[in-house]
Design a protein around this motif. Structure first.
Motif, mmCIF file in Angstrom:
data_model
loop_
_atom_site.group_PDB
_atom_site.id
_atom_site.type_symbol
_atom_site.label_atom_id
_atom_site.label_comp_id
_atom_site.label_asym_id
_atom_site.label_seq_id
_atom_site.Cartn_x
_atom_site.Cartn_y
_atom_site.Cartn_z
ATOM 1 N N ASP A 160 0.813 -1.613 0.104
ATOM 2 C CA ASP A 160 -0.170 0.250 0.475
ATOM 3 C C ASP A 160 0.919 1.602 0.101
ATOM 4 O OD1 ASP A 160 -1.992 -1.327 0.164
ATOM 5 O OD2 ASP A 160 -1.935 -1.696 2.380
ATOM 6 N N VAL A 161 0.217 2.101 0.035
ATOM 7 C CA VAL A 161 0.711 3.345 -0.422
ATOM 8 C C VAL A 161 0.910 4.432 1.036
ATOM 9 C CG1 VAL A 161 0.794 4.130 -3.416
ATOM 10 C CG2 VAL A 161 -0.942 4.685 -1.297
ATOM 11 N N THR A 162 1.855 5.077 0.490
ATOM 12 C CA THR A 162 1.931 5.181 2.547
ATOM 13 C C THR A 162 1.916 6.676 2.862
ATOM 14 O OG1 THR A 162 4.271 5.695 2.109
ATOM 15 C CG2 THR A 162 4.231 3.558 3.586
ATOM 16 N N THR A 163 1.130 7.389 1.627
ATOM 17 C CA THR A 163 0.678 9.038 1.311
ATOM 18 C C THR A 163 -0.299 9.110 0.423
ATOM 19 O OG1 THR A 163 2.687 9.265 -0.290
ATOM 20 C CG2 THR A 163 3.034 9.516 1.741
ATOM 21 N N GLY A 164 -0.783 10.136 1.159
ATOM 22 C CA GLY A 164 -1.760 10.428 -0.337
ATOM 23 C C GLY A 164 -2.694 10.548 0.063
ATOM 24 N N TYR A 165 -3.184 9.777 1.638
ATOM 25 C CA TYR A 165 -5.001 9.843 1.592
ATOM 26 C C TYR A 165 -5.377 11.048 2.306
ATOM 27 C CZ TYR A 165 -3.289 4.818 2.163
ATOM 28 O OH TYR A 165 -2.637 3.594 1.674
ATOM 29 N N PRO A 166 -6.787 11.110 1.941
ATOM 30 C CA PRO A 166 -7.444 9.888 1.212
ATOM 31 C C PRO A 166 -7.374 9.768 -0.371
ATOM 32 C CG PRO A 166 -8.935 11.524 2.328
ATOM 33 C CD PRO A 166 -7.869 12.111 2.260
ATOM 34 N N LEU A 167 -8.013 8.474 -0.810
ATOM 35 C CA LEU A 167 -6.970 8.118 -2.094
ATOM 36 C C LEU A 167 -8.146 7.867 -2.504
ATOM 37 C CD1 LEU A 167 -4.804 5.404 -1.587
ATOM 38 C CD2 LEU A 167 -4.410 7.699 -2.331
ATOM 39 N N THR A 168 -8.207 8.398 -3.692
ATOM 40 C CA THR A 168 -9.516 8.081 -4.774
ATOM 41 C C THR A 168 -9.547 6.973 -5.443
ATOM 42 O OG1 THR A 168 -10.857 10.661 -4.563
ATOM 43 C CG2 THR A 168 -11.475 8.945 -6.365
ATOM 44 N N LEU A 169 -10.210 5.507 -5.259
ATOM 45 C CA LEU A 169 -9.851 5.035 -6.007
ATOM 46 C C LEU A 169 -10.801 4.690 -7.783
ATOM 47 C CD1 LEU A 169 -10.107 1.864 -2.808
ATOM 48 C CD2 LEU A 169 -8.157 3.737 -4.014
ATOM 49 N N GLN A 170 -12.083 5.201 -7.973
ATOM 50 C CA GLN A 170 -13.295 4.568 -8.380
ATOM 51 C C GLN A 170 -13.693 6.193 -8.464
ATOM 52 O OE1 GLN A 170 -17.067 3.973 -8.331
ATOM 53 N NE2 GLN A 170 -17.385 3.967 -10.467
ATOM 54 N N ILE A 171 -14.090 6.581 -9.968
ATOM 55 C CA ILE A 171 -15.476 8.001 -10.499
ATOM 56 C C ILE A 171 -16.095 7.256 -11.083
ATOM 57 C CG2 ILE A 171 -15.615 10.151 -10.359
ATOM 58 C CD1 ILE A 171 -13.746 10.717 -8.996
ATOM 59 N N THR A 172 -16.701 7.125 -10.879
ATOM 60 C CA THR A 172 -18.633 6.719 -11.865
ATOM 61 C C THR A 172 -18.519 8.521 -13.112
ATOM 62 O OG1 THR A 172 -19.346 5.558 -10.770
ATOM 63 C CG2 THR A 172 -21.286 6.781 -12.608
ATOM 64 N N PRO A 173 -18.192 7.859 -14.244
ATOM 65 C CA PRO A 173 -18.658 8.863 -15.327
ATOM 66 C C PRO A 173 -19.781 9.952 -15.373
ATOM 67 C CG PRO A 173 -17.605 7.072 -16.351
ATOM 68 C CD PRO A 173 -18.222 6.518 -15.273
ATOM 69 N N ALA A 174 -19.435 11.012 -15.433
ATOM 70 C CA ALA A 174 -20.644 11.675 -15.286
ATOM 71 C C ALA A 174 -21.140 11.768 -16.593
ATOM 72 C CB ALA A 174 -20.762 13.431 -15.221
ATOM 73 N N LEU A 175 -23.063 11.859 -16.649
ATOM 74 C CA LEU A 175 -23.770 11.453 -17.384
ATOM 75 C C LEU A 175 -24.255 12.883 -18.019
ATOM 76 C CD1 LEU A 175 -25.903 8.497 -17.001
ATOM 77 C CD2 LEU A 175 -23.986 8.296 -18.458
ATOM 78 N N LEU A 176 -23.463 13.496 -19.324
ATOM 79 C CA LEU A 176 -23.983 15.186 -19.711
ATOM 80 C C LEU A 176 -24.728 14.900 -20.706
ATOM 81 C CD1 LEU A 176 -20.242 15.273 -20.675
ATOM 82 C CD2 LEU A 176 -21.395 15.647 -18.353
ATOM 83 N N ASP A 177 -25.698 16.105 -20.353
ATOM 84 C CA ASP A 177 -26.475 15.569 -21.715
ATOM 85 C C ASP A 177 -26.122 16.255 -23.107
ATOM 86 O OD1 ASP A 177 -28.993 15.533 -19.836
ATOM 87 O OD2 ASP A 177 -28.391 17.718 -18.950
ATOM 88 N N LEU A 178 -27.184 16.133 -23.709
ATOM 89 C CA LEU A 178 -26.466 16.154 -25.552
ATOM 90 C C LEU A 178 -26.879 17.912 -25.640
ATOM 91 C CD1 LEU A 178 -26.836 12.264 -27.099
ATOM 92 C CD2 LEU A 178 -24.438 13.945 -26.350
#
Length: 378
Positions: free
Chosen positions: A306-324
């Motif tokens: 495991d990494v020792t720095t940078g917490y909190p880590l973001t592991l996943q972000i759901t792509p935003a659904l954009l209006d056309l």
């Protein structure tokens, strides 16, 4: 809503005393002499892993396997009565396949496991991929301003998933992000790292239509999170969200849940002091009426990898659904136009190119606003 949450999460575990867990796990880790080398070699799956990686990293083989799997799934769907017509997958002629693909297919056909090949009964358990299955991040994203961690403190890593109410159904939730925090960090660190489109709503009195170069997250400015019947506010004002929530519950129903206000704020409450439960959704409210559900996925000790720095880590972000864009229906909209009679609807979402081709409006009362900038994957 409770029935929906019960069907999506759980069953929850018993409350976990994180300091006691760290002590017990540390004692087990120091007294364990490690696995037997002979047993480790016997149980190793390195050959399977290497074979899998070599196959999947080969573009020819991975493309063939993807198309073959899509063909098999389409065939299974066609056997169900309620199946909708699917796009037909055209497989290449077997005589034209490369020799390496033919060799791979022979290896797959020689597998004797009865569960290896899909049968018609699995059609009820197969679903298409959802937007929440995708990840907008190419790699783990550290916090822009990570919290300071004491070097002599043994911490646990807590993995949490954030779910948001669906825009098309208020009774359903979708996963929006996943994060890893240290048990020495606070609830405020968790709230700060959650990226939400509500944080990018422009101020009501701001008429600047230019897109800002950067917009810091404001999710912690006015929020409350409820954990095990205790409401934790931000304490930024004397009458914060926790106090307002208590008054609201007392005014709407006499049978309000037994909720109490925590004596500490989210910035003063460390995760290690909370009796967290696995798979239990905890309610989070911020930005006026934006709701999330925070679910603890796992609590474990740190591993040497495991990494020792940078917490909190973001592991996943759901792509935003954009209006056309309402005009071309090809690219995401970037502008909201209010009061323009030429468009037929107000507000109307347009891309910058279509708005530019329409020309300057004659009505000075027309309002053009830049849509919020989605930084979810940055």
């Amino acid at each position: 809503m409770n029935a929906t949450l019960e069907s999506l999460f759980g069953p929850p575990s018993d409350p976990i005393d994180i300091p006691a867990f760290i002590r017990t796990a540390a004692e087990l880790d120091t007294t364990d002499s490690g696995p037997d080398p002979a047993l480790a070699d016997e149980c190793s799956v390195a050959d399977l892993r290497d074979s899998l990686f070599d196959t999947w990293n080969n573009p020819t083989l991975s493309a063939y396997l993807s198309k073959d799997n899509e063909h098999n799934v389409t065939s299974l769907y066609s056997t169900t009565k309620s199946a909708k017509p699917k796009r037909r997958v055209n497989l290449p002629d077997p005589d034209t396949l490369p020799s390496e693909v033919i060799a791979l297919q022979k290896q797959l056909d020689s597998v004797n496991l009865t569960s290896w090949k899909l049968n018609y009964d699995v059609a009820s358990f197969i679903r298409p991929s959802k937007n929440s299955d995708q990840n907008a991040l190419a790699q783990v994203k550290p916090a822009p301003e990570p919290s300071v961690r004491l070097s002599d403190e043994l911490c646990a890593i807590i993995t949490v998933t954030v779910h948001t109410r669906s825009t098309w159904s208020s009774g359903y939730v979708n996963r929006s992000s996943q994060h890893a925090l240290l048990s020495s960090q606070s609830l405020g660190d968790l709230v700060r790292v959650i990226r939400c489109v509500s944080d990018e709503i422009a101020e009501e009195d701001s008429m600047d239509t230019r897109e800002p170069e950067s917009r810091p997250p404001t999710g912690a400015e006015g929020c409350v999170i409820c954990i095990e019947n205790v409401a934790y506010g931000d304490g930024l004002t004397d009458n914060d969200y926790a106090q307002k929530l208590m008054r609201h519950l007392q005014s709407v129903s006499k049978d309000a849940p037994p909720l109490t206000v925590a004596p500490t704020t989210i910035y003063e409450t460390r995760l290690s002091s909370l009796p967290l439960r696995i798979n239990q959704p905890y309610w989070l409210l911020h930005q006026g009426n934006c709701e999330h559900f925070v679910v603890v996925d796992q609590i474990r000790l740190q591993h040497p990898s495991d990494v020792t720095t940078g917490y909190p880590l973001t592991l996943q972000i759901t792509p935003a659904l954009l209006d056309l864009c309402r005009a071309c229906s090809k690219v995401p909209a970037s502008l909201s136009v209010v009061g323009d009679i030429r468009l037929g609807e107000s507000p109307c979402l347009l891309c910058a190119s279509c708005w530019r081709h329409m020309g300057d409006p004659d009505d000075p009362n027309i309002i053009v606003k830049q849509l919020p900038r989605y930084e979810l994957g940055r």
